[in-house]
Design a protein around this motif. Structure first.
Motif, PDB file in Angstrom:
ATOM      1  N   ILE A  24     -44.844  19.713 -36.852  1.00 33.68           N
ATOM      2  CA  ILE A  24     -45.372  19.089 -38.046  1.00 33.68           C
ATOM      3  C   ILE A  24     -45.437  17.505 -37.673  1.00 33.68           C
ATOM      4  N   SER A  25     -46.663  17.033 -37.973  1.00 33.71           N
ATOM      5  CA  SER A  25     -46.611  15.624 -37.659  1.00 33.71           C
ATOM      6  C   SER A  25     -47.774  15.045 -38.522  1.00 33.71           C
ATOM      7  N   GLU A  26     -47.872  13.881 -38.900  1.00 28.63           N
ATOM      8  CA  GLU A  26     -48.849  13.289 -39.517  1.00 28.63           C
ATOM      9  C   GLU A  26     -50.032  13.247 -39.163  1.00 28.63           C
ATOM     10  N   GLY A  27     -51.026  13.632 -40.030  1.00 26.64           N
ATOM     11  CA  GLY A  27     -52.464  13.696 -39.570  1.00 26.64           C
ATOM     12  C   GLY A  27     -53.133  12.655 -40.155  1.00 26.64           C
ATOM     13  N   ASP A  28     -54.310  12.467 -40.102  1.00 24.10           N
ATOM     14  CA  ASP A  28     -55.219  11.502 -40.803  1.00 24.10           C
ATOM     15  C   ASP A  28     -55.280  11.311 -42.089  1.00 24.10           C
ATOM     16  N   ASP A  29     -55.212  12.401 -42.912  1.00 28.00           N
ATOM     17  CA  ASP A  29     -55.110  12.448 -44.354  1.00 28.00           C
ATOM     18  C   ASP A  29     -53.692  13.305 -44.876  1.00 28.00           C
ATOM     19  N   ILE A  30     -53.464  14.234 -44.152  1.00 32.52           N
ATOM     20  CA  ILE A  30     -52.124  15.047 -44.582  1.00 32.52           C
ATOM     21  C   ILE A  30     -51.643  15.471 -43.198  1.00 32.52           C
ATOM     22  N   TYR A  31     -50.444  16.162 -43.550  1.00 33.62           N
ATOM     23  CA  TYR A  31     -49.590  16.471 -42.412  1.00 33.62           C
ATOM     24  C   TYR A  31     -50.239  17.773 -41.769  1.00 33.62           C
ATOM     25  N   VAL A  32     -50.010  18.006 -40.339  1.00 37.80           N
ATOM     26  CA  VAL A  32     -50.746  18.929 -39.691  1.00 37.80           C
ATOM     27  C   VAL A  32     -49.831  19.888 -38.884  1.00 37.80           C
ATOM     28  N   ILE A  33     -49.962  21.031 -38.481  1.00 38.53           N
ATOM     29  CA  ILE A  33     -49.115  21.709 -37.948  1.00 38.53           C
ATOM     30  C   ILE A  33     -49.669  22.313 -36.671  1.00 38.53           C
ATOM     31  N   ASP A  34     -48.960  21.958 -35.474  1.00 37.27           N
ATOM     32  CA  ASP A  34     -49.456  22.283 -34.015  1.00 37.27           C
ATOM     33  C   ASP A  34     -49.320  23.811 -33.984  1.00 37.27           C
ATOM     34  N   PRO A  35     -50.327  24.542 -33.707  1.00 33.20           N
ATOM     35  CA  PRO A  35     -50.009  25.831 -33.698  1.00 33.20           C
ATOM     36  C   PRO A  35     -49.330  26.405 -32.348  1.00 33.20           C
ATOM     37  N   ASP A  36     -49.615  25.505 -31.417  1.00 30.31           N
ATOM     38  CA  ASP A  36     -48.760  25.795 -30.045  1.00 30.31           C
ATOM     39  C   ASP A  36     -47.410  25.743 -30.151  1.00 30.31           C
ATOM     40  N   LEU A  37     -46.835  24.908 -31.129  1.00 30.28           N
ATOM     41  CA  LEU A  37     -45.385  24.676 -31.460  1.00 30.28           C
ATOM     42  C   LEU A  37     -44.819  25.597 -32.707  1.00 30.28           C
ATOM     43  N   CYS A  38     -45.734  25.937 -33.383  1.00 29.12           N
ATOM     44  CA  CYS A  38     -45.141  26.581 -34.821  1.00 29.12           C
ATOM     45  C   CYS A  38     -44.862  27.945 -34.252  1.00 29.12           C
ATOM     46  N   THR A  39     -43.685  28.525 -34.512  1.00 26.26           N
ATOM     47  CA  THR A  39     -43.125  29.889 -34.390  1.00 26.26           C
ATOM     48  C   THR A  39     -42.770  30.479 -35.697  1.00 26.26           C
ATOM     49  N   GLU A  40     -43.324  29.802 -36.932  1.00 28.77           N
ATOM     50  CA  GLU A  40     -42.826  30.496 -38.086  1.00 28.77           C
ATOM     51  C   GLU A  40     -41.287  30.284 -38.420  1.00 28.77           C
ATOM     52  N   CYS A  41     -40.615  29.546 -37.514  1.00 30.23           N
ATOM     53  CA  CYS A  41     -39.266  29.346 -37.262  1.00 30.23           C
ATOM     54  C   CYS A  41     -38.548  30.503 -36.836  1.00 30.23           C
ATOM     55  N   VAL A  42     -39.170  31.597 -36.295  1.00 32.44           N
ATOM     56  CA  VAL A  42     -38.778  32.623 -35.522  1.00 32.44           C
ATOM     57  C   VAL A  42     -37.888  32.197 -34.509  1.00 32.44           C
ATOM     58  N   GLY A  43     -36.394  32.872 -34.357  1.00 34.34           N
ATOM     59  CA  GLY A  43     -35.658  32.372 -33.526  1.00 34.34           C
ATOM     60  C   GLY A  43     -34.735  31.178 -34.027  1.00 34.34           C
ATOM     61  N   HIS A  44     -34.999  30.405 -34.968  1.00 35.34           N
ATOM     62  CA  HIS A  44     -34.216  29.398 -35.683  1.00 35.34           C
ATOM     63  C   HIS A  44     -33.740  29.900 -37.065  1.00 35.34           C
ATOM     64  N   PHE A  45     -34.609  30.409 -37.986  1.00 37.00           N
ATOM     65  CA  PHE A  45     -34.362  30.631 -39.449  1.00 37.00           C
ATOM     66  C   PHE A  45     -35.031  32.037 -39.386  1.00 37.00           C
ATOM     67  N   ASP A  46     -34.525  32.631 -40.619  1.00 40.17           N
ATOM     68  CA  ASP A  46     -35.168  33.989 -41.157  1.00 40.17           C
ATOM     69  C   ASP A  46     -36.770  33.955 -41.917  1.00 40.17           C
ATOM     70  N   GLU A  47     -36.842  32.684 -42.444  1.00 41.77           N
ATOM     71  CA  GLU A  47     -38.274  32.207 -42.867  1.00 41.77           C
ATOM     72  C   GLU A  47     -38.704  30.874 -42.790  1.00 41.77           C
ATOM     73  N   PRO A  48     -39.769  30.665 -42.550  1.00 32.34           N
ATOM     74  CA  PRO A  48     -40.377  29.193 -42.159  1.00 32.34           C
ATOM     75  C   PRO A  48     -39.843  28.076 -43.380  1.00 32.34           C
ATOM     76  N   GLN A  49     -38.966  26.999 -42.625  1.00 28.46           N
ATOM     77  CA  GLN A  49     -38.302  26.326 -43.298  1.00 28.46           C
ATOM     78  C   GLN A  49     -39.397  25.169 -44.145  1.00 28.46           C
ATOM     79  N   CYS A  50     -40.497  24.903 -43.704  1.00 26.16           N
ATOM     80  CA  CYS A  50     -41.551  24.318 -44.098  1.00 26.16           C
ATOM     81  C   CYS A  50     -42.329  24.847 -45.335  1.00 26.16           C
ATOM     82  N   VAL A  51     -42.443  26.217 -45.475  1.00 27.41           N
ATOM     83  CA  VAL A  51     -42.990  26.789 -46.528  1.00 27.41           C
ATOM     84  C   VAL A  51     -41.556  26.818 -47.595  1.00 27.41           C
ATOM     85  N   VAL A  52     -40.364  27.045 -47.161  1.00 30.31           N
ATOM     86  CA  VAL A  52     -39.382  27.120 -48.168  1.00 30.31           C
ATOM     87  C   VAL A  52     -39.317  25.856 -48.643  1.00 30.31           C
ATOM     88  N   ILE A  53     -39.496  24.750 -48.329  1.00 30.88           N
ATOM     89  CA  ILE A  53     -39.092  23.365 -48.928  1.00 30.88           C
ATOM     90  C   ILE A  53     -40.375  22.866 -49.420  1.00 30.88           C
TER      91      ILE A  53
END
Length: 82
Positions: A24-53
């Motif tokens: 996740i990084s700052e975009g021009d108007d809103i934050y953006v998610i790089d799909p090449d780096l997004c794993t929905e937190c698989v391997g780290h957490f049970d659910e996506p932390q950005c969605v939770v927070i």
């Protein structure tokens, strides 16, 4: 699937530090998610932390980046070197 941030984002800045893959990084108007780096937190957490927070519930699945749990785990392993 990767996640995406919709234009309902209020730029509150809570999602960026919560992402363990730094997808996740700052975009021009809103934050953006790089799909090449997004794993929905698989391997780290049970659910996506950005969605939770997220206080405005503006982070749905990205229909343009459909991935299985196995795909997400492979991406996690590639990103982390594990």
């Amino acid at each position: 699937m990767a996640l995406l941030i919709t234009d309902e984002c209020i730029n509150c800045d809570v999602c960026e530090p919560a992402c363990p893959n730094e997808a996740i990084s700052e975009g021009d108007d809103i934050y953006v998610i790089d799909p090449d780096l997004c794993t929905e937190c698989v391997g780290h957490f049970d659910e996506p932390q950005c969605v939770v927070i997220c206080p405005v519930d503006c982070i749905p699945h990205d229909p343009n980046h459909v991935e299985t749990e196995s795909d997400l785990m492979s991406k996690y392993k590639r990103i982390t070197g594990k």
